[in-house]
Design an enzyme around this catalytic site. Structure first.
Site, PDB file in Angstrom:
ATOM      1  N   ALA A 155       0.746  -1.386  -0.078  1.00 27.23           N
ATOM      2  CA  ALA A 155       0.033   0.015  -0.130  1.00 27.23           C
ATOM      3  C   ALA A 155       0.715   1.350  -0.034  1.00 27.23           C
ATOM      4  O   ALA A 155       0.451   2.307  -0.571  1.00 27.23           O
ATOM      5  CB  ALA A 155      -0.971  -0.065   1.158  1.00 27.23           C
ATOM      6  N   CYS A 156       2.206   1.189   0.583  1.00 28.39           N
ATOM      7  CA  CYS A 156       2.899   2.382   0.729  1.00 28.39           C
ATOM      8  C   CYS A 156       3.584   2.901  -0.733  1.00 28.39           C
ATOM      9  O   CYS A 156       4.385   3.572  -0.714  1.00 28.39           O
ATOM     10  CB  CYS A 156       3.955   2.063   1.596  1.00 28.39           C
TER      11      CYS A 156
END
Length: 179
Positions: A155-156
């Site tokens: 997600a990052c």
């Protein structure tokens, strides 16, 4: 079919836990979702109640059981617990035997002879941190089963080992554990 508790901790991947619960319920399992406070910042208990047909639990101090013993009631009734996603924080809490919330209390009350699974989801650097490795090793030695993580984008935006495994992998691991 089986009674399954799905613990949901606060990760960007926790929306995928709704799909896990939905698929398990559609397969005929009785599913109860237990969300941490952090998870409720990202998904709602109502989403889980809608797909499982059962109230989702998210507050130790607002119990369904009139005696206030949801953690005992659901731990005793369930055939399996799976924590999806399992954050670095949640893995550490479990490894240290800490119970700051309903999911922690329920995990400690859960029979160690029944299947206990966790599905990590975190940044690759976090997954590779020595403390996380120690905590995972502790859970494995305590009889927990680790499902994943996978390699890929997180997600990052980083790419590496730490991504939550896909739904089919989780469901297959649950069915194997129940067999």
């Amino acid at each position: 079919m089986s009674r399954i508790v799905v613990g949901v901790s606060g990760s960007a991947a926790c929306f995928k836990a709704v799909s896990v619960c939905s698929a398990l319920a559609q397969a005929g399992h009785e599913v109860t979702a237990v969300l941490t406070e952090a998870a409720t910042a990202l998904v709602t208990p109502l989403q889980f109640s809608c797909v499982t047909g059962n109230p989702a639990l998210d507050n130790e101090w607002n119990p369904l059981d009139p005696t206030g013993m949801d953690h005992i009631r659901f731990a005793r009734a369930a055939d399996l617990i799976v924590v999806v996603p399992a954050t670095a924080d949640r893995i550490g809490l479990f490894a240290q035997g800490l119970a700051p919330d309903l999911l922690g209390s329920l995990s400690l009350a859960f029979d160690a002879d029944k299947p206990r699974l966790f599905v990590p989801a975190m940044n690759p650097e976090m997954w590779n941190h020595p403390a996380v490795k120690r905590n995972v090793a502790t859970l494995l030695s305590d009889g927990w089963q680790c499902i994943g993580p996978a390699e890929g984008p997180t997600a990052c935006g980083e790419i590496g080992l730490g991504r939550m495994v896909e739904l089919d992998v989780i469901l297959a691991a649950i069915e194997t554990a129940l067999a």
